[in-house]
Write an enzyme that holds these catalytic residues in place. Structure first.
Site, PDB file in Angstrom:
ATOM      1  N   SER A   1      66.027   6.934   3.659  1.00 36.45           N
ATOM      2  CA  SER A   1      66.631   6.722   2.877  1.00 36.45           C
ATOM      3  C   SER A   1      66.712   7.813   1.425  1.00 36.45           C
ATOM      4  CB  SER A   1      67.064   5.155   2.055  1.00 36.45           C
ATOM      5  OG  SER A   1      66.564   4.349   1.422  1.00 36.45           O
TER       6      SER A   1
ATOM      7  N   GLY B   1      33.350   4.190  29.261  1.00 34.13           N
ATOM      8  CA  GLY B   1      34.924   3.884  28.281  1.00 34.13           C
ATOM      9  C   GLY B   1      35.779   3.649  27.842  1.00 34.13           C
TER      10      GLY B   1
ATOM     11  N   SER C   1      30.899  -2.466  33.146  1.00 35.18           N
ATOM     12  CA  SER C   1      31.540   0.144  32.966  1.00 35.18           C
ATOM     13  C   SER C   1      31.001   0.336  34.578  1.00 35.18           C
ATOM     14  CB  SER C   1      30.876   0.266  31.767  1.00 35.18           C
ATOM     15  OG  SER C   1      31.465  -0.324  30.288  1.00 35.18           O
TER      16      SER C   1
ATOM     17  N   ARG D   1      23.927   2.384  32.345  1.00 31.83           N
ATOM     18  CA  ARG D   1      23.063   0.809  32.479  1.00 31.83           C
ATOM     19  C   ARG D   1      24.181  -0.017  32.844  1.00 31.83           C
ATOM     20  NH1 ARG D   1      20.546   1.568  26.284  1.00 31.83           N
ATOM     21  NH2 ARG D   1      19.231   3.314  26.573  1.00 31.83           N
TER      22      ARG D   1
ATOM     23  N   GLN E   1      36.837   7.268  26.780  1.00 30.11           N
ATOM     24  CA  GLN E   1      37.086   8.744  26.895  1.00 30.11           C
ATOM     25  C   GLN E   1      36.088   9.301  28.503  1.00 30.11           C
ATOM     26  OE1 GLN E   1      38.605  11.486  26.071  1.00 30.11           O
ATOM     27  NE2 GLN E   1      39.138  10.605  23.955  1.00 30.11           N
TER      28      GLN E   1
ATOM     29  N   GLU F   1      38.196  11.443   8.367  1.00 32.34           N
ATOM     30  CA  GLU F   1      38.452   9.237   8.830  1.00 32.34           C
ATOM     31  C   GLU F   1      38.120   8.763   7.305  1.00 32.34           C
ATOM     32  OE1 GLU F   1      36.048   8.983  13.582  1.00 32.34           O
ATOM     33  OE2 GLU F   1      34.767   8.965  11.061  1.00 32.34           O
TER      34      GLU F   1
ATOM     35  N   ASP G   1      36.261  15.949  11.266  1.00 34.57           N
ATOM     36  CA  ASP G   1      36.357  14.513  11.639  1.00 34.57           C
ATOM     37  C   ASP G   1      36.456  12.987  10.840  1.00 34.57           C
ATOM     38  OD1 ASP G   1      36.798  13.034  14.851  1.00 34.57           O
ATOM     39  OD2 ASP G   1      35.162  12.112  13.696  1.00 34.57           O
TER      40      ASP G   1
ATOM     41  N   HIS H   1      32.193  15.341  20.506  1.00 34.70           N
ATOM     42  CA  HIS H   1      32.026  14.715  18.785  1.00 34.70           C
ATOM     43  C   HIS H   1      30.774  15.253  18.544  1.00 34.70           C
ATOM     44  CE1 HIS H   1      32.380  14.084  14.370  1.00 34.70           C
ATOM     45  NE2 HIS H   1      31.294  12.897  15.210  1.00 34.70           N
TER      46      HIS H   1
END
EC number: 1.1.1.86
Length: 336
Positions: free
Chosen positions: A251, A26, A52, A48, A28, A194, A190, A107
């Site tokens: 501003s 995907g 992809s 699988r 990454q 989120e 992380d 991760h």
């Protein structure tokens, strides 16, 4: 302060003669696989059957089932959604790991929260680019890079750190800098970002601002522009140069309003609530809840998502965005 490693710090690439399996193709996955290949790594892709698989084949990779790729590889990088990793790991990766192999993540969620339990005889580390896959790939192709984090969870061979840095170097991250962390720190920060700021905090703030204006009798279209649409302009300024760049660019009236009103909206009570969110991440409450929700078929997830998509800010936004063909979503919105 974090320790940062660069290209000059990777004197020996200990993975150059190893076969790397990228599990997933995907956002990454495609970036890691292509960057590594361009840097001379021996890369296969584990998937699988599906779109992809065909895409990876079209991109010139040898594609295998996950089990086959894991069996062939010395280094297995898992780039699947968090909730899918435990099942795929147990069924297709774990039986094919050999002593001295490397199990790699982007991760730390599943390792940190004991959803994936690696054997003691393999190295376990993470390499996490701090940007989406398309940016990781594009900057690499342009000669630049996206910074990354790395952490070693288990050093079975004595050279896990060298392996992690070699992998980071392979995807190009050492050009920009690779920050050393731990699985615990990467995972908890992380999730907190989120929940308290990037997704949960921002969406709650935007909706509250929109509702405040509409409840006071203002047109919802104007409320949408002021509380959601213009957010990108401000975030881009912060992204480019921090809070000071944003304040310099807006501003003086807006900056003064920032100073006198911001702390009245995000108060000490807000920080206490953030602390409670962090505590639930640290003690595993959030992880247990999300894992249970996923295993139950995500009834609350889907119900909440459906409800949120019907909020007035979404209805108004869809109509207004039809007036702005230059505003196009990067991904098609649909059912997850």
């Amino acid at each position: 302060m974090a320790k940062v490693y660069y290209e000059k710090d990777v004197t020996v690439n200990v993975l150059k003669e190893k076969k790397v399996a990228i599990i997933g193709y995907g956002s990454q996955g495609h970036a890691h696989a292509q960057n590594l290949r361009d840097n001379g790594f021996d890369v296969v892709v584990g998937l699988r059957k599906g779109k992809s698989w065909d895409k990876a084949n079209e991109d010139g990779f040898s594609v295998y089932t996950v089990a086959e790729a894991a069996e062939k590889a010395d280094v297995v990088m898992i780039l699947l959604p968090d909730e899918l990793q435990p099942e795929v790991y147990e069924a297709e990766i774990a039986p094919n790991l050999q002593a001295g192999n490397s199990l790699v993540f982007a991760h730390g969620f599943n390792v940190h929260f004991d959803q994936v339990k690696p054997p003691a005889n393999v190295d376990v580390f993470l390499v996490a680019p701090k940007g989406p896959g398309h940016l990781v790939r594009r900057t690499f192709a342009e000669g630049g890079a996206v910074p990354a984090l790395f952490a070693v969870y288990q050093d079975a061979t004595g050279v896990a750190t060298e392996k992690a840095l070699s992998y980071a170097d392979g995807i190009g991250a050492t050009r920009a800098g690779v920050l050393e962390t731990t699985f615990k720190e990467e995972t908890e920060t992380d999730l907190f970002g989120e929940q308290a700021v990037l997704c949960g905090g921002v969406t709650a703030l935007v909706k509250a601002g929109f509702e405040t204006l509409v409840d006071a009798g203002y047109q919802p279209e104007l409320a949408y522009f002021e509380c959601l649409h213009e957010l990108k302009l401000i975030v881009d300024l912060m992204y480019e140069g921090g809070l000071e760049n944003m304040r310099y660019s807006v501003s003086d009236t807006a900056q003064w309003g920032d100073f006198v009103s911001g702390p009245r909206v995000v108060t000490e009570d807000t920080k206490k609530a953030m602390g409670a969110v962090l505590a639930e991440i640290q003690d595993g409450t959030f992880a247990r809840g999300w894992i249970a929700e996923h295993k139950a078929g995500r009834p609350n997830f889907h119900a909440t998502n459906e409800k949120e998509n019907k909020h007035e800010i979404e209805v108004v936004g869809r109509k207004l965005r039809e007036m702005m063909p230059f505003v196009q979503p990067r991904v098609k919105v649909g059912v997850k």
